[in-house]
Design a protein around this motif. Structure first.
Motif, PDB file in Angstrom:
ATOM      1  N   ARG A 233      30.230  43.653  37.228  1.00  0.00           N
ATOM      2  CA  ARG A 233      30.530  43.079  35.925  1.00  0.00           C
ATOM      3  C   ARG A 233      31.922  43.502  35.455  1.00  0.00           C
ATOM      4  NH1 ARG A 233      29.364  38.849  32.759  1.00  0.00           N
ATOM      5  NH2 ARG A 233      31.614  38.878  32.468  1.00  0.00           N
ATOM      6  N   GLU A 234      32.275  44.767  35.706  1.00  0.00           N
ATOM      7  CA  GLU A 234      33.586  45.265  35.289  1.00  0.00           C
ATOM      8  C   GLU A 234      34.703  44.563  36.046  1.00  0.00           C
ATOM      9  OE1 GLU A 234      30.990  47.122  36.150  1.00  0.00           O
ATOM     10  OE2 GLU A 234      30.449  47.861  34.134  1.00  0.00           O
ATOM     11  N   GLU A 235      34.501  44.331  37.341  1.00  0.00           N
ATOM     12  CA  GLU A 235      35.513  43.628  38.136  1.00  0.00           C
ATOM     13  C   GLU A 235      35.682  42.188  37.659  1.00  0.00           C
ATOM     14  OE1 GLU A 235      35.206  45.905  42.461  1.00  0.00           O
ATOM     15  OE2 GLU A 235      33.748  44.341  41.946  1.00  0.00           O
ATOM     16  N   LEU A 236      34.565  41.537  37.347  1.00  0.00           N
ATOM     17  CA  LEU A 236      34.637  40.168  36.846  1.00  0.00           C
ATOM     18  C   LEU A 236      35.372  40.125  35.512  1.00  0.00           C
ATOM     19  CD1 LEU A 236      33.915  37.175  37.063  1.00  0.00           C
ATOM     20  CD2 LEU A 236      31.724  37.698  35.958  1.00  0.00           C
ATOM     21  N   ASP A 237      35.049  41.064  34.609  1.00  0.00           N
ATOM     22  CA  ASP A 237      35.727  41.113  33.313  1.00  0.00           C
ATOM     23  C   ASP A 237      37.235  41.258  33.489  1.00  0.00           C
ATOM     24  OD1 ASP A 237      33.329  40.900  31.979  1.00  0.00           O
ATOM     25  OD2 ASP A 237      33.126  43.061  31.607  1.00  0.00           O
ATOM     26  N   ALA A 238      37.645  42.138  34.410  1.00  0.00           N
ATOM     27  CA  ALA A 238      39.074  42.378  34.619  1.00  0.00           C
ATOM     28  C   ALA A 238      39.763  41.135  35.167  1.00  0.00           C
ATOM     29  CB  ALA A 238      39.269  43.554  35.573  1.00  0.00           C
ATOM     30  N   MET A 239      39.104  40.430  36.086  1.00  0.00           N
ATOM     31  CA  MET A 239      39.720  39.225  36.659  1.00  0.00           C
ATOM     32  C   MET A 239      39.730  38.081  35.657  1.00  0.00           C
ATOM     33  SD  MET A 239      38.688  39.257  40.722  1.00  0.00           S
ATOM     34  CE  MET A 239      36.935  39.629  40.535  1.00  0.00           C
TER      35      MET A 239
END
Length: 321
Positions: A233-239
């Motif tokens: 979820r954190e990686e998706l938010d950053a992208m």
């Protein structure tokens, strides 16, 4: 209660498309035969059938007419080499079910070509639907199938939606899976996999592909990469914060179609589909949440061909302006 039209292309569907191309599009029977992937004699019979069954009047009296109009509009707007729009199956219907037969028909055109081809494929529900809809009994031993994307999930299992082995078993073609993680833990790990000679050979083959078929994934909160556990979820938010709207073969791009230089793209296995290829790169995708991703991929020419359904086609054209 009304029933929804069957998504499988019927003889009447083919006759309607042939009639539209002949009487409205002004194509010759040779051009229609090439467009539909049939013999000239069959094209002639289909045109005759369209007239005999009353499908042709001032306008086409058949649901396929709207699809052909959308195909022409998408082709003109994005300069596509191939475009197929499947009829709308109605509210709440499964987009993959709607487009799978049309996508399979497009793929079969290449399978039936006599010259040997390297056919590269991505993964995902749409590609799996296409493969399941490919006709049995097609002899394709002279072609080679290669995966564009890694087939190892985060837990070490085989990726569920990998299609190369499934297709190879169906058409008896030599196949080359990409035995690397879809997304590695670190850039260094990804580089180590790609340094292995067997992986380099598969990568080189994928880069030389004559034809490419890929799904187009969204990077909204229902992103396939998130649902299937390939990104956090954190990686998706950053992208998303960096402008991500879609992905092709695991490679994430922005609304303008430019690939991100951050996030999981630094760790993605397999081969990136480069924009502006001079050979067929056909995207298979449908659904409201995919519209920005499809529009981005078309705008940047990551894909130069498209198979989709009516609602998605209209939405992409509206977004593109």
């Amino acid at each position: 209660m009304s029933t929804r039209p069957d998504p499988e292309p019927s003889l009447q569907d083919e006759a309607a498309r042939a009639g539209w191309l002949y009487y409205v599009g002004g194509l010759t029977q040779d051009q229609i035969a090439q467009d539909l992937g049939v013999s000239r004699q069959r094209a002639q019979r289909l045109v005759s059938r369209a007239m005999a069954e009353g499908l042709i009047h001032v306008r086409l009296n058949h649901r396929i007419g709207a699809c052909v109009d959308l195909e022409k509009a998408l082709t003109a707007r994005f300069g596509l080499t191939r475009c197929r729009v499947a009829p709308d199956l109605g509210p709440g219907s499964d987009g993959v079910r709607a487009i799978a037969p049309a996508a399979a028909a497009e793929f079969e055109r290449f399978l039936r070509m006599s010259d040997p081809l390297v056919l590269a494929l991505g993964t995902g529900r749409a590609l799996r639907g296409m493969v399941d809809a490919v006709s049995d009994g097609i002899a394709a031993e002279h072609h080679r199938l290669v995966s564009l994307i890694g087939n190892i999930a985060p837990d070490g299992s085989a990726s569920f939606f990998d299609v190369v082995m499934r297709l190879a078993d169906k058409v008896r073609a030599p196949h080359y899976p990409m035995p690397v993680p879809v997304i590695s833990s670190t850039p260094e790990e990804n580089a180590a996999f790609h340094a292995l000679p067997p992986i380099r050979r598969v990568v080189d083959l994928a880069r030389q592909a004559d034809v490419i078929f890929v799904g187009i994934g969204q990077m909204s909160d229902d992103a396939p990469l998130l649902k299937d556990g390939f990104v956090t979820r954190e990686e998706l938010d950053a992208m998303q914060a960096a402008g991500a709207v879609g992905e092709v073969a695991g490679w994430v791009f922005r609304r303008d179609g430019r690939y991100l230089e951050v996030g999981t793209n630094r760790r993605t296995g397999g081969v990136r589909v480069e924009p502006g290829l001079d050979r067929p790169a056909i995207g298979i995708a449908a659904g409201a949440t995919k519209v920005p991703a499809i529009a981005g991929a078309l705008t940047a020419r990551i894909v130069n061909g498209l198979v989709t359904d009516e609602p998605t086609a209209r939405a992409v054209l509206a977004l593109a302006g």
